[in-house]
Write a protein that holds these residues in place. Structure first.
Motif, PDB file in Angstrom:
ATOM      1  N   GLY A  35     -60.629  30.899 -17.132  1.00  0.00           N
ATOM      2  CA  GLY A  35     -60.427  32.139 -16.385  1.00  0.00           C
ATOM      3  C   GLY A  35     -60.410  33.355 -17.287  1.00  0.00           C
ATOM      4  N   PRO A  36     -60.184  34.536 -16.688  1.00  0.00           N
ATOM      5  CA  PRO A  36     -60.258  35.796 -17.427  1.00  0.00           C
ATOM      6  C   PRO A  36     -58.936  36.259 -18.038  1.00  0.00           C
ATOM      7  CG  PRO A  36     -60.016  36.268 -15.113  1.00  0.00           C
ATOM      8  CD  PRO A  36     -60.084  34.766 -15.245  1.00  0.00           C
ATOM      9  N   LEU A  37     -57.889  35.466 -17.934  1.00  0.00           N
ATOM     10  CA  LEU A  37     -56.557  35.935 -18.321  1.00  0.00           C
ATOM     11  C   LEU A  37     -56.281  35.788 -19.813  1.00  0.00           C
ATOM     12  CD1 LEU A  37     -54.554  34.360 -15.378  1.00  0.00           C
ATOM     13  CD2 LEU A  37     -55.627  36.615 -15.512  1.00  0.00           C
ATOM     14  N   ARG A  38     -55.318  36.593 -20.273  1.00  0.00           N
ATOM     15  CA  ARG A  38     -54.861  36.485 -21.659  1.00  0.00           C
ATOM     16  C   ARG A  38     -53.414  36.042 -21.746  1.00  0.00           C
ATOM     17  NH1 ARG A  38     -56.407  41.898 -24.597  1.00  0.00           N
ATOM     18  NH2 ARG A  38     -55.853  42.822 -22.605  1.00  0.00           N
ATOM     19  N   LEU A  39     -52.685  36.132 -20.635  1.00  0.00           N
ATOM     20  CA  LEU A  39     -51.253  35.831 -20.641  1.00  0.00           C
ATOM     21  C   LEU A  39     -50.792  35.539 -19.225  1.00  0.00           C
ATOM     22  CD1 LEU A  39     -48.561  35.922 -22.336  1.00  0.00           C
ATOM     23  CD2 LEU A  39     -48.374  38.304 -21.624  1.00  0.00           C
ATOM     24  N   LEU A  40     -49.793  34.683 -19.092  1.00  0.00           N
ATOM     25  CA  LEU A  40     -49.121  34.448 -17.815  1.00  0.00           C
ATOM     26  C   LEU A  40     -47.626  34.548 -18.036  1.00  0.00           C
ATOM     27  CD1 LEU A  40     -51.036  31.345 -16.402  1.00  0.00           C
ATOM     28  CD2 LEU A  40     -51.034  33.657 -15.449  1.00  0.00           C
ATOM     29  N   ARG A  41     -46.911  34.916 -16.975  1.00  0.00           N
ATOM     30  CA  ARG A  41     -45.448  34.990 -17.021  1.00  0.00           C
ATOM     31  C   ARG A  41     -44.876  34.111 -15.914  1.00  0.00           C
ATOM     32  NH1 ARG A  41     -47.033  40.332 -17.252  1.00  0.00           N
ATOM     33  NH2 ARG A  41     -46.914  41.214 -19.323  1.00  0.00           N
ATOM     34  N   SER A  42     -43.717  33.540 -16.165  1.00  0.00           N
ATOM     35  CA  SER A  42     -43.038  32.757 -15.132  1.00  0.00           C
ATOM     36  C   SER A  42     -42.843  33.618 -13.896  1.00  0.00           C
ATOM     37  CB  SER A  42     -41.680  32.269 -15.639  1.00  0.00           C
ATOM     38  OG  SER A  42     -41.849  31.369 -16.693  1.00  0.00           O
ATOM     39  N   GLY A  43     -43.107  33.032 -12.743  1.00  0.00           N
ATOM     40  CA  GLY A  43     -42.946  33.731 -11.482  1.00  0.00           C
ATOM     41  C   GLY A  43     -44.207  34.400 -10.963  1.00  0.00           C
ATOM     42  N   GLN A  44     -45.247  34.498 -11.792  1.00  0.00           N
ATOM     43  CA  GLN A  44     -46.495  35.114 -11.329  1.00  0.00           C
ATOM     44  C   GLN A  44     -47.189  34.208 -10.323  1.00  0.00           C
ATOM     45  OE1 GLN A  44     -48.519  36.056 -15.145  1.00  0.00           O
ATOM     46  NE2 GLN A  44     -49.021  37.984 -14.142  1.00  0.00           N
ATOM     47  N   ARG A  45     -47.794  34.823  -9.325  1.00  0.00           N
ATOM     48  CA  ARG A  45     -48.604  34.084  -8.363  1.00  0.00           C
ATOM     49  C   ARG A  45     -50.016  33.948  -8.931  1.00  0.00           C
ATOM     50  NH1 ARG A  45     -47.074  30.905  -4.525  1.00  0.00           N
ATOM     51  NH2 ARG A  45     -48.650  31.618  -3.078  1.00  0.00           N
ATOM     52  N   VAL A  46     -50.562  32.757  -8.813  1.00  0.00           N
ATOM     53  CA  VAL A  46     -51.893  32.485  -9.342  1.00  0.00           C
ATOM     54  C   VAL A  46     -52.734  31.741  -8.310  1.00  0.00           C
ATOM     55  CG1 VAL A  46     -51.253  32.464 -11.788  1.00  0.00           C
ATOM     56  CG2 VAL A  46     -51.056  30.364 -10.468  1.00  0.00           C
ATOM     57  N   ASN A  47     -54.042  31.867  -8.463  1.00  0.00           N
ATOM     58  CA  ASN A  47     -55.010  31.063  -7.727  1.00  0.00           C
ATOM     59  C   ASN A  47     -55.469  29.950  -8.655  1.00  0.00           C
ATOM     60  OD1 ASN A  47     -55.163  32.324  -5.230  1.00  0.00           O
ATOM     61  ND2 ASN A  47     -56.756  33.739  -5.871  1.00  0.00           N
ATOM     62  N   LEU A  48     -55.617  28.761  -8.091  1.00  0.00           N
ATOM     63  CA  LEU A  48     -56.037  27.605  -8.874  1.00  0.00           C
ATOM     64  C   LEU A  48     -57.369  27.091  -8.367  1.00  0.00           C
ATOM     65  CD1 LEU A  48     -52.684  25.605  -8.776  1.00  0.00           C
ATOM     66  CD2 LEU A  48     -53.444  27.221 -10.543  1.00  0.00           C
ATOM     67  N   GLY A  49     -58.200  26.692  -9.291  1.00  0.00           N
ATOM     68  CA  GLY A  49     -59.420  25.965  -8.971  1.00  0.00           C
ATOM     69  C   GLY A  49     -59.232  24.528  -9.401  1.00  0.00           C
ATOM     70  N   MET A  50     -59.619  23.602  -8.545  1.00  0.00           N
ATOM     71  CA  MET A  50     -59.403  22.193  -8.826  1.00  0.00           C
ATOM     72  C   MET A  50     -60.727  21.482  -9.083  1.00  0.00           C
ATOM     73  SD  MET A  50     -56.102  22.124  -8.480  1.00  0.00           S
ATOM     74  CE  MET A  50     -55.615  20.415  -8.325  1.00  0.00           C
ATOM     75  N   SER A  51     -60.662  20.442  -9.888  1.00  0.00           N
ATOM     76  CA  SER A  51     -61.818  19.592 -10.147  1.00  0.00           C
ATOM     77  C   SER A  51     -61.304  18.195 -10.474  1.00  0.00           C
ATOM     78  CB  SER A  51     -62.647  20.138 -11.307  1.00  0.00           C
ATOM     79  OG  SER A  51     -63.741  19.302 -11.581  1.00  0.00           O
ATOM     80  N   GLY A  52     -61.723  17.216  -9.709  1.00  0.00           N
ATOM     81  CA  GLY A  52     -61.282  15.847  -9.954  1.00  0.00           C
ATOM     82  C   GLY A  52     -59.785  15.659  -9.846  1.00  0.00           C
ATOM     83  N   GLY A  53     -59.133  16.417  -8.972  1.00  0.00           N
ATOM     84  CA  GLY A  53     -57.690  16.294  -8.788  1.00  0.00           C
ATOM     85  C   GLY A  53     -56.865  16.987  -9.853  1.00  0.00           C
ATOM     86  N   GLN A  54     -57.515  17.672 -10.780  1.00  0.00           N
ATOM     87  CA  GLN A  54     -56.831  18.380 -11.857  1.00  0.00           C
ATOM     88  C   GLN A  54     -57.061  19.886 -11.722  1.00  0.00           C
ATOM     89  OE1 GLN A  54     -55.045  16.854 -14.417  1.00  0.00           O
ATOM     90  NE2 GLN A  54     -55.364  14.932 -13.333  1.00  0.00           N
ATOM     91  N   ILE A  55     -56.115  20.681 -12.227  1.00  0.00           N
ATOM     92  CA  ILE A  55     -56.314  22.123 -12.267  1.00  0.00           C
ATOM     93  C   ILE A  55     -57.383  22.412 -13.317  1.00  0.00           C
ATOM     94  CG2 ILE A  55     -55.273  24.366 -12.756  1.00  0.00           C
ATOM     95  CD1 ILE A  55     -52.578  23.146 -11.860  1.00  0.00           C
TER      96      ILE A  55
END
Length: 72
Positions: A35-55
């Motif tokens: 993805g395009p991100l450089r950082l995440l923080r606890s509590g942030q809402r995210v969209n996930l893409g899945m492949s083969g049952g894995q994120i």
């Protein structure tokens, strides 16, 4: 699929999320780097893409998930 960031390790660029039903899932460095991100923080809402049952893709909830990662 949407989730909330539970933890994120800046060094490894991997972490965990809570799905809306409370299930905790791990995501690998490759999912974050896809993805395009450089950082995440606890509590942030995210969209996930899945492949083969894995994120396989993580981005902010305001960003779209590419079509390649919308198939489960």
């Amino acid at each position: 699929m949407q989730a909330t960031v539970r933890s994120f390790d800046e060094t490894t660029r991997s972490g965990t999320v809570f799905l809306d039903d409370g299930t905790a899932l791990e995501f690998a460095t490759s999912a974050f780097d896809a993805g395009p991100l450089r950082l995440l923080r606890s509590g942030q809402r995210v969209n996930l893409g899945m492949s083969g049952g894995q994120i396989a893709y993580v981005t902010l909830s305001t960003f779209p998930v590419p079509e390649d990662f919308q198939r489960a």
